[in-house]
Design a protein around this motif. Sequence first.
Motif, mmCIF file in Angstrom:
data_model
loop_
_atom_site.group_PDB
_atom_site.id
_atom_site.type_symbol
_atom_site.label_atom_id
_atom_site.label_comp_id
_atom_site.label_asym_id
_atom_site.label_seq_id
_atom_site.Cartn_x
_atom_site.Cartn_y
_atom_site.Cartn_z
ATOM 1 N N THR A 192 0.852 -1.184 0.000
ATOM 2 C CA THR A 192 0.000 0.000 0.000
ATOM 3 C C THR A 192 0.886 1.232 0.000
ATOM 4 O O THR A 192 1.814 1.338 0.806
ATOM 5 C CB THR A 192 -0.914 0.023 1.238
ATOM 6 O OG1 THR A 192 -1.718 -1.156 1.253
ATOM 7 C CG2 THR A 192 -1.814 1.247 1.231
ATOM 8 N N ALA A 250 -2.281 -7.761 -3.082
ATOM 9 C CA ALA A 250 -2.851 -6.610 -3.777
ATOM 10 C C ALA A 250 -1.880 -5.454 -3.695
ATOM 11 O O ALA A 250 -1.171 -5.274 -2.707
ATOM 12 C CB ALA A 250 -4.184 -6.225 -3.165
ATOM 13 N N SER A 255 -1.854 -1.346 -3.962
ATOM 14 C CA SER A 255 -2.706 -0.165 -3.932
ATOM 15 C C SER A 255 -1.836 1.075 -3.855
ATOM 16 O O SER A 255 -1.031 1.223 -2.930
ATOM 17 C CB SER A 255 -3.652 -0.218 -2.725
ATOM 18 O OG SER A 255 -4.411 0.964 -2.635
ATOM 19 N N THR A 301 -2.005 5.356 -4.181
ATOM 20 C CA THR A 301 -2.849 6.553 -4.270
ATOM 21 C C THR A 301 -2.306 7.539 -5.290
ATOM 22 O O THR A 301 -3.065 8.181 -6.030
ATOM 23 C CB THR A 301 -2.926 7.235 -2.887
ATOM 24 O OG1 THR A 301 -3.488 6.322 -1.948
ATOM 25 C CG2 THR A 301 -3.782 8.486 -2.944
ATOM 26 N N THR A 352 -7.418 -7.287 -7.624
ATOM 27 C CA THR A 352 -7.592 -6.414 -6.453
ATOM 28 C C THR A 352 -6.632 -5.235 -6.458
ATOM 29 O O THR A 352 -6.686 -4.395 -5.552
ATOM 30 C CB THR A 352 -7.387 -7.221 -5.156
ATOM 31 O OG1 THR A 352 -6.145 -7.927 -5.225
ATOM 32 C CG2 THR A 352 -8.522 -8.223 -4.961
ATOM 33 N N ASN A 353 -5.747 -5.156 -7.448
ATOM 34 C CA ASN A 353 -4.851 -4.003 -7.522
ATOM 35 C C ASN A 353 -5.654 -2.719 -7.716
ATOM 36 O O ASN A 353 -6.689 -2.708 -8.388
ATOM 37 C CB ASN A 353 -3.868 -4.160 -8.685
ATOM 38 C CG ASN A 353 -2.840 -5.244 -8.430
ATOM 39 O OD1 ASN A 353 -2.663 -5.677 -7.286
ATOM 40 N ND2 ASN A 353 -2.173 -5.707 -9.478
ATOM 41 N N ASP A 354 -5.155 -1.616 -7.131
ATOM 42 C CA ASP A 354 -5.882 -0.354 -7.211
ATOM 43 C C ASP A 354 -4.886 0.769 -7.467
ATOM 44 O O ASP A 354 -4.224 1.250 -6.557
ATOM 45 C CB ASP A 354 -6.647 -0.114 -5.899
ATOM 46 C CG ASP A 354 -7.496 1.145 -5.957
ATOM 47 O OD1 ASP A 354 -7.694 1.693 -7.070
ATOM 48 O OD2 ASP A 354 -7.946 1.593 -4.885
#
Length: 358
Positions: A293, A318, A320, A322, A343-345
């Motif tokens: 993250t 995953a 993630s 921003t 599920t990667n974001d």
Amino acid sequence: TGAFSDRHSADPKTYTISDLVLSGADKDNYALASTSLTASDGAITPRTLTVTYAGVDRDYDGSTVATVTTTDDRLPSDSITIERTAAFADKNVESDKAVTITGVSLSGVDKDNYSVVATGSTTATISRLDSVTWIGGASGNWFDPANWASTADSSITGAVPDGANVAAVVIDGSTTVTFDEGSRSGLAEAGTVEIDSLSGASATLNLTAGALALGTSGGTLSGLAQTGGALTSTGVLTVSSSFSQTAGTLGSTGSTANISITQSSGDLTWESISSGGNLTLNSPGKTTFGATTVGGNLLSVTAGTGAAGGVSQAASTALSVTGTSDFRADTGTDQVAALTAATNDFVGAVSYTSRNSG
């Protein structure tokens, strides 16, 4: 007129009464056999000495030793010393901390003229120590007090940086320090270790068990090998040469708490990294993402050729991010870029720079 043989306490005590005379209406009917009397059935009992103790504040040094000063109600002409032992209940930083005084006794030429209560109490403050430096040689355990000394005064040894007792930790040279709270010795205690900064530009930290929390000044290490436990930071954390993580967590909190990891040899892999700020990764081979993250921007640089380079991710993980995500292959040859988990974001822009394929 009566007087003891001397002024010191004793029971029995010799005394002399002199200048005896008779008075009263019938005094002339009698004659004294002697005008003085000496006997040994007197007593001077010891004076109870009232002692007041005042604790002396000090910095953390890893011990429970306390220092107290005293005031008392002795007679001005008497010479006595108040012997005592003072100790805190534990070694940890605390304001107005209880101090117990034991073994109180008197010495000096007039000691027998007094009695004193054998115990007492007061308070004092143990303040956080500014900095400790590693003195444990090429390798050793973080939780061994013998491995640490005050940075300002190397004669103060045993100041183990546990709890929130020390602000800064300095590890000089190519030292390997094992952080394992299960292998404590002396007065070292388990629980989260809270320090403002960790300086070990040439050192390696082996984190196996326990929690290490760095403050806003962050940390610098040559190597970090994590097989358990948790490392967190509210400042910048830099690992400049060697990184491995097979268990445990690594994280930072805050938009400026960047994490930078450079691997000098071998591939770069991990289990769990969470960066509140930017995450910068440099691998001479390939990088395999674990659970990741990133609160800021992600920069991943890989230098392996073809299948020996590029980026991928471990199963059931995953990624993630921003901010922006920049994956760079800097060898001039194709590298595989395979980040395919559903599920990667990726919230910000994603770019693949130089030679990437797949």
